[in-house]
Design a protein around this motif. Structure first.
Motif, PDB file in Angstrom:
ATOM      1  N   UNK A 100       0.837  -1.209   0.000  1.00  0.00           N
ATOM      2  CA  UNK A 100       0.000   0.000   0.000  1.00  0.00           C
ATOM      3  C   UNK A 100       0.872   1.260   0.000  1.00  0.00           C
ATOM      4  N   UNK A 101       2.009   1.201   0.692  1.00  0.00           N
ATOM      5  CA  UNK A 101       2.883   2.368   0.783  1.00  0.00           C
ATOM      6  C   UNK A 101       3.926   2.480  -0.316  1.00  0.00           C
ATOM      7  N   UNK A 102       4.083   1.453  -1.139  1.00  0.00           N
ATOM      8  CA  UNK A 102       5.144   1.471  -2.147  1.00  0.00           C
ATOM      9  C   UNK A 102       5.050   2.616  -3.159  1.00  0.00           C
ATOM     10  N   UNK A 103       3.876   3.189  -3.433  1.00  0.00           N
ATOM     11  CA  UNK A 103       3.863   4.371  -4.308  1.00  0.00           C
ATOM     12  C   UNK A 103       4.680   5.540  -3.763  1.00  0.00           C
ATOM     13  N   UNK A 104       5.039   5.513  -2.494  1.00  0.00           N
ATOM     14  CA  UNK A 104       5.936   6.548  -1.955  1.00  0.00           C
ATOM     15  C   UNK A 104       7.296   6.537  -2.653  1.00  0.00           C
ATOM     16  N   UNK A 105       7.685   5.407  -3.232  1.00  0.00           N
ATOM     17  CA  UNK A 105       8.973   5.338  -3.919  1.00  0.00           C
ATOM     18  C   UNK A 105       8.997   6.151  -5.219  1.00  0.00           C
ATOM     19  N   UNK A 106       7.827   6.441  -5.774  1.00  0.00           N
ATOM     20  CA  UNK A 106       7.762   7.202  -7.031  1.00  0.00           C
ATOM     21  C   UNK A 106       8.374   8.579  -6.807  1.00  0.00           C
ATOM     22  N   UNK A 107       9.328   8.935  -7.646  1.00  0.00           N
ATOM     23  CA  UNK A 107       9.969  10.242  -7.534  1.00  0.00           C
ATOM     24  C   UNK A 107      11.252  10.228  -6.722  1.00  0.00           C
ATOM     25  N   UNK A 108      11.561   9.115  -6.067  1.00  0.00           N
ATOM     26  CA  UNK A 108      12.824   8.979  -5.334  1.00  0.00           C
ATOM     27  C   UNK A 108      13.871   8.485  -6.330  1.00  0.00           C
TER      28      UNK A 108
END
Length: 195
Positions: A100-108
């Motif tokens: 659920x939290x893996x979209x936080x990686x987008x843009x890193x």
């Protein structure tokens, strides 16, 4: 004890005992889903790396900033929001991160190392989402993650810049030899350890 109190306690115990039969994992799973929800407003406000670091630290993982040698493990020791730092490494050992939290990686854009060790709530659905960091990711370790299967491992074939891939202690891998062959063909510049 008075008989009517004793009967009342017995009735209360009988009606609440069904609630105790629900496994703790289910309750904590839903709690982790809440802690893993992506806050897109927060990403817009502080940038992807800061928001991603906050998510990871809140869920028990640690991060190493680009240009730093030590991992940051304490959420309360995050630098102020004005300081722009970029995540270079993630150590999610024993953390509560989920897909659920893996979209936080987008843009890193600078994450080159990720360790996913004993991640209790990590399922196959998380691994394809690592493609968000496929341009920078060179080292990936997945160890003792009990819910990963062949399907999840196959999704790693799109991480074309990997130099090191360690997959150990994953009990539900059924076709290790064919997985190793597929990964070796898809990732010719990668050293693969699959046990």
């Amino acid at each position: 004890m008075m008989p009517h109190i004793s009967n009342g306690l017995r009735i209360l115990n009988a009606t609440t005992s069904c609630y105790r039969k629900v496994p703790n994992r289910e309750f904590f799973y839903w709690l982790t889903i809440i802690f893993n929800r992506v806050d897109y407003d927060r990403i817009q406000s502080v940038g992807p790396d800061r928001a991603c670091a906050e998510w990871l630290l809140k869920n028990g993982a640690s991060v190493r900033w680009k240009g730093f040698s030590e991992h940051l493990k304490d959420y309360n020791k995050l630098l102020s929001e004005e300081n722009r730092c970029y995540i270079q490494a993630v150590d999610a050992t024993d953390s509560g991160i989920t897909h659920v939290g893996f979209p936080y990686f987008v843009g890193c854009r600078y994450i080159d190392e990720i360790k996913l060790i004993r991640c209790y709530y990590l399922y196959n659905t998380a691994l394809p989402l690592l493609s968000a960091v496929k341009d920078s990711l060179t080292t990936l370790e997945i160890k003792d993650c009990k819910s990963i299967t062949d399907e999840g491992v196959r999704s790693l074939k799109n991480l074309k810049n990997l130099k090191t891939l360690k997959l150990t202690g994953i009990p539900y891998l059924e076709h290790k030899a064919s997985l190793r062959k597929e990964l070796a063909e898809a990732l010719p510049n990668c050293t693969i350890e699959l046990e």
